[in-house]
Scaffold this motif. Structure first.
Motif, PDB file in Angstrom:
ATOM      1  N   HIS A 126     -53.816  71.449 -86.124  1.00 10.52           N
ATOM      2  CA  HIS A 126     -53.763  70.142 -86.792  1.00 10.52           C
ATOM      3  C   HIS A 126     -53.087  70.308 -88.156  1.00 10.52           C
ATOM      4  O   HIS A 126     -53.229  71.354 -88.797  1.00 10.52           O
ATOM      5  N   PHE A 127     -52.376  69.279 -88.617  1.00  8.95           N
ATOM      6  CA  PHE A 127     -51.607  69.429 -89.865  1.00  8.95           C
ATOM      7  C   PHE A 127     -52.480  69.809 -91.066  1.00  8.95           C
ATOM      8  O   PHE A 127     -52.042  70.530 -91.961  1.00  8.95           O
ATOM      9  N   VAL A 128     -53.708  69.344 -91.076  1.00  7.15           N
ATOM     10  CA  VAL A 128     -54.598  69.669 -92.201  1.00  7.15           C
ATOM     11  C   VAL A 128     -54.910  71.167 -92.213  1.00  7.15           C
ATOM     12  O   VAL A 128     -54.797  71.829 -93.261  1.00  7.15           O
ATOM     13  N   HIS A 129     -55.261  71.729 -91.043  1.00  8.76           N
ATOM     14  CA  HIS A 129     -55.601  73.159 -90.987  1.00  8.76           C
ATOM     15  C   HIS A 129     -54.353  74.018 -91.241  1.00  8.76           C
ATOM     16  O   HIS A 129     -54.425  75.060 -91.890  1.00  8.76           O
ATOM     17  N   THR A 130     -53.216  73.561 -90.718  1.00  2.13           N
ATOM     18  CA  THR A 130     -51.971  74.299 -90.943  1.00  2.13           C
ATOM     19  C   THR A 130     -51.680  74.381 -92.439  1.00  2.13           C
ATOM     20  O   THR A 130     -51.292  75.429 -92.961  1.00  2.13           O
ATOM     21  N   THR A 190     -49.727  81.614 -99.430  1.00  5.26           N
ATOM     22  CA  THR A 190     -48.636  81.463-100.418  1.00  5.26           C
ATOM     23  C   THR A 190     -49.129  81.871-101.802  1.00  5.26           C
ATOM     24  O   THR A 190     -50.138  81.334-102.291  1.00  5.26           O
ATOM     25  N   GLU A 191     -48.414  82.763-102.410  1.00 10.39           N
ATOM     26  CA  GLU A 191     -48.737  83.276-103.764  1.00 10.39           C
ATOM     27  C   GLU A 191     -48.754  82.117-104.780  1.00 10.39           C
ATOM     28  O   GLU A 191     -47.835  81.302-104.813  1.00 10.39           O
ATOM     29  N   GLY A 192     -49.810  82.023-105.567  1.00  7.97           N
ATOM     30  CA  GLY A 192     -49.874  81.033-106.654  1.00  7.97           C
ATOM     31  C   GLY A 192     -50.064  79.598-106.178  1.00  7.97           C
ATOM     32  O   GLY A 192     -49.854  78.656-106.940  1.00  7.97           O
ATOM     33  N   ALA A 193     -50.460  79.444-104.897  1.00  4.53           N
ATOM     34  CA  ALA A 193     -50.564  78.075-104.358  1.00  4.53           C
ATOM     35  C   ALA A 193     -52.006  77.565-104.378  1.00  4.53           C
ATOM     36  O   ALA A 193     -52.949  78.340-104.232  1.00  4.53           O
ATOM     37  N   ILE A 194     -52.147  76.252-104.533  1.00  6.83           N
ATOM     38  CA  ILE A 194     -53.445  75.614-104.284  1.00  6.83           C
ATOM     39  C   ILE A 194     -53.287  74.701-103.078  1.00  6.83           C
ATOM     40  O   ILE A 194     -52.182  74.233-102.766  1.00  6.83           O
ATOM     41  N   TRP A 195     -54.398  74.454-102.405  1.00  7.59           N
ATOM     42  CA  TRP A 195     -54.433  73.490-101.302  1.00  7.59           C
ATOM     43  C   TRP A 195     -55.002  72.188-101.871  1.00  7.59           C
ATOM     44  O   TRP A 195     -56.139  72.186-102.374  1.00  7.59           O
ATOM     45  N   ALA A 196     -54.217  71.126-101.841  1.00  7.20           N
ATOM     46  CA  ALA A 196     -54.670  69.870-102.461  1.00  7.20           C
ATOM     47  C   ALA A 196     -55.905  69.308-101.746  1.00  7.20           C
ATOM     48  O   ALA A 196     -56.806  68.766-102.375  1.00  7.20           O
ATOM     49  N   ASN A 197     -55.953  69.422-100.426  1.00  2.00           N
ATOM     50  CA  ASN A 197     -57.141  69.072 -99.650  1.00  2.00           C
ATOM     51  C   ASN A 197     -57.635  67.653 -99.945  1.00  2.00           C
ATOM     52  O   ASN A 197     -58.814  67.427-100.244  1.00  2.00           O
ATOM     53  N   GLN A 198     -56.715  66.686 -99.846  1.00  4.69           N
ATOM     54  CA  GLN A 198     -57.032  65.315-100.230  1.00  4.69           C
ATOM     55  C   GLN A 198     -58.230  64.722 -99.491  1.00  4.69           C
ATOM     56  O   GLN A 198     -58.932  63.860-100.023  1.00  4.69           O
ATOM     57  N   ALA A 248     -51.411  77.425 -97.609  1.00 10.85           N
ATOM     58  CA  ALA A 248     -51.810  77.578 -99.017  1.00 10.85           C
ATOM     59  C   ALA A 248     -52.428  78.954 -99.229  1.00 10.85           C
ATOM     60  O   ALA A 248     -52.132  79.627-100.227  1.00 10.85           O
ATOM     61  N   GLU A 249     -53.258  79.372 -98.277  1.00  6.24           N
ATOM     62  CA  GLU A 249     -53.912  80.694 -98.408  1.00  6.24           C
ATOM     63  C   GLU A 249     -52.883  81.819 -98.409  1.00  6.24           C
ATOM     64  O   GLU A 249     -53.050  82.837 -99.074  1.00  6.24           O
ATOM     65  N   CYS A 284     -47.741  76.430-107.057  1.00 12.26           N
ATOM     66  CA  CYS A 284     -47.272  75.646-105.908  1.00 12.26           C
ATOM     67  C   CYS A 284     -48.427  74.793-105.370  1.00 12.26           C
ATOM     68  O   CYS A 284     -49.578  75.248-105.352  1.00 12.26           O
ATOM     69  N   VAL A 285     -48.107  73.569-104.935  1.00 13.71           N
ATOM     70  CA  VAL A 285     -49.127  72.687-104.371  1.00 13.71           C
ATOM     71  C   VAL A 285     -48.805  72.497-102.895  1.00 13.71           C
ATOM     72  O   VAL A 285     -47.687  72.103-102.545  1.00 13.71           O
ATOM     73  N   VAL A 286     -49.766  72.806-102.023  1.00 17.20           N
ATOM     74  CA  VAL A 286     -49.562  72.676-100.580  1.00 17.20           C
ATOM     75  C   VAL A 286     -50.488  71.581-100.073  1.00 17.20           C
ATOM     76  O   VAL A 286     -51.656  71.517-100.465  1.00 17.20           O
ATOM     77  N   GLU A 287     -49.973  70.711 -99.181  1.00 10.65           N
ATOM     78  CA  GLU A 287     -50.839  69.668 -98.645  1.00 10.65           C
ATOM     79  C   GLU A 287     -50.422  69.241 -97.241  1.00 10.65           C
ATOM     80  O   GLU A 287     -49.243  69.277 -96.884  1.00 10.65           O
ATOM     81  N   GLY A 288     -51.418  68.824 -96.483  1.00  9.86           N
ATOM     82  CA  GLY A 288     -51.182  68.200 -95.191  1.00  9.86           C
ATOM     83  C   GLY A 288     -51.322  66.702 -95.385  1.00  9.86           C
ATOM     84  O   GLY A 288     -52.311  66.255 -95.957  1.00  9.86           O
ATOM     85  N   THR A 289     -50.349  65.944 -94.958  1.00 14.29           N
ATOM     86  CA  THR A 289     -50.353  64.507 -95.297  1.00 14.29           C
ATOM     87  C   THR A 289     -49.553  63.689 -94.299  1.00 14.29           C
ATOM     88  O   THR A 289     -48.604  64.186 -93.688  1.00 14.29           O
ATOM     89  N   ALA A 290     -49.970  62.423 -94.156  1.00 17.98           N
ATOM     90  CA  ALA A 290     -49.203  61.487 -93.335  1.00 17.98           C
ATOM     91  C   ALA A 290     -47.916  61.093 -94.055  1.00 17.98           C
ATOM     92  O   ALA A 290     -47.092  60.388 -93.511  1.00 17.98           O
ATOM     93  N   GLY A 291     -47.745  61.536 -95.298  1.00 20.11           N
ATOM     94  CA  GLY A 291     -46.471  61.299 -95.989  1.00 20.11           C
ATOM     95  C   GLY A 291     -46.618  60.841 -97.418  1.00 20.11           C
ATOM     96  O   GLY A 291     -46.039  61.433 -98.322  1.00 20.11           O
ATOM     97  N   ASN A 292     -47.410  59.775 -97.625  1.00 17.81           N
ATOM     98  CA  ASN A 292     -47.453  59.208 -98.977  1.00 17.81           C
ATOM     99  C   ASN A 292     -48.056  60.162-100.001  1.00 17.81           C
ATOM    100  O   ASN A 292     -47.579  60.233-101.133  1.00 17.81           O
ATOM    101  N   THR A 293     -49.088  60.897 -99.617  1.00 18.45           N
ATOM    102  CA  THR A 293     -49.676  61.845-100.573  1.00 18.45           C
ATOM    103  C   THR A 293     -48.646  62.917-100.920  1.00 18.45           C
ATOM    104  O   THR A 293     -48.552  63.356-102.070  1.00 18.45           O
TER     105      THR A 293
END
Ligand code: PMP
Length: 336
Positions: A129-133, A141-149, A138-139, A69-78
């Motif tokens: 903040h959405f980035v920290h959330t 969620t099983e099998g997830a990475i944090w994209a951390n753009q 990601a931490e 699973c890929v988790v990310e905080g984003t303004a939308g486009n990412t």
């Protein structure tokens, strides 16, 4: 012109975007201004490149495993880019987004199959903040990475190896300046670094919206924001890992009014429907072009990024009531 050969994989549709000479901007600047058509990516924005780069990097490092699973905080486009790439590779997507972003982006993310979590907009120093959330999610969620753009430099690497090289090839090795605004800073830093590897004399300019801190940082070393902007996806208050070491030679600050003026002209005069960061970028490219021309470089060539499609902002930038409520100029054709 020869049509490109068939691609073997839908992910190969990301990047290799067209470059177009912008007539009105070139006239205004007195030299050639080119726009890189990033809205032509499958997710209709420049962020498809970062999404693919980050996911490929996480696969290569072994952090992202099949069915993960890929988790990310984003303004939308990412998030849109990640959702498409993740679908193509068999991963799940969870996106955390501030709830003041355009409705079109939220609807799109849901439609693509991403799990969407919205949070109220708040300062980066706030743990909600959405980035920290997104990092916490990601931490947990099983099998997830944090994209951390913002701080994952696989983002800017996609621009060093992709966007910069493409610009160099498309302009046959003759480019005098490049500018764009920064969200994560991946585009400006990556394209800047990549172009300087080809020719260190290419002038790299940051174009900052109001309400962001980078203009002051590059002008006088102080991270200080003034004013505000309604532009989505750009406007940074800190030096992200992607921005570290970015080769910025000069900087411009562009207002929403001026950026919107270019959004309007690009649509009415050249048939391109774009978001506000593209208008701000084009205005910055004109400033850079004028600077080069004033130094006697009348045949200067400047490139910038046309970041995303305007169809993503029908309820905001292209909506009379929304513009009026924000005290922004209403496009002529929407006024009556
Ligand atoms: N414009 C738009 C519409 C965006 O969504 C983004 C990404 N946040 C940018 C510009 C800026 O790109 P970057 O993150 O590479 O600085």
């Amino acid at each position: 012109m020869i049509a490109p050969p068939p691609r073997k994989d839908t992910l190969e549709l990301i990047g290799n975007t067209p470059l177009v000479l912008l007539k009105g901007a070139s006239e205004e600047a007195g030299c050639e201004i080119y726009g890189k058509c990033e809205f032509a990516n499958p997710g209709a924005s420049v962020k498809d490149r970062a999404a693919l780069g980050i996911i490929r990097d996480a696969e290569a490092s072994g952090d992202l495993k099949p069915g993960g699973c890929v988790v990310e905080g984003t303004a939308g486009n990412t998030g849109i880019g990640i959702a498409l790439v993740a679908n193509a590779l068999g991963y799940r997507t969870i996106i955390v987004m501030p709830d003041n972003q355009s409705k079109e982006k939220m609807d799109t993310l849901r439609a693509l199959g991403a799990e969407l979590v919205t949070v109220p907009p708040t300062k980066y120093s706030d743990c909600n903040h959405f980035v920290h959330t997104s990092r916490r999610l990601a931490e947990d969620t099983e099998g997830a990475i944090w994209a951390n753009q913002f701080d994952n430099t696989a983002n800017r690497k996609a621009h060093i190896e992709g966007t910069a090289k493409e610009l160099w090839d498309q302009l046959e090795g003759r480019i005098d300046g490049f500018t764009c605004a920064a969200g994560t800073g991946g585009t400006i830093a990556g394209v800047g670094m990549g172009l300087k590897e080809f020719d260190e004399n290419v002038r790299i300019a940051l174009t900052d919206p109001h309400g962001a801190a980078l203009y002051n940082y590059f002008a006088n070393g102080e991270l200080k924001a003034e004013g505000s902007s309604v532009a989505e996806g750009i406007g940074q208050g800190r030096i992200t890992a992607n921005l570290e070491g970015a080769p910025i030679d000069t900087q411009f600050r562009i207002s929403d009014e001026v950026g919107l003026g270019w959004v309007a002209r690009l649509l009415r005069e050249e048939g391109l429907c774009l978001g506000l960061s593209s208008g701000i970028n084009v205005a910055g490219a004109i400033e850079l072009g004028k600077q080069l021309v004033a130094e006697g470089r009348k045949d200067a060539r400047v490139a910038t990024i046309l970041c995303d499609t305007g169809f993503r902002y029908l309820s905001t930038l292209y909506n009379r009531e929304w513009l009026e409520a924000k005290d922004l100029p209403v496009f002529d054709w929407l006024a009556d």
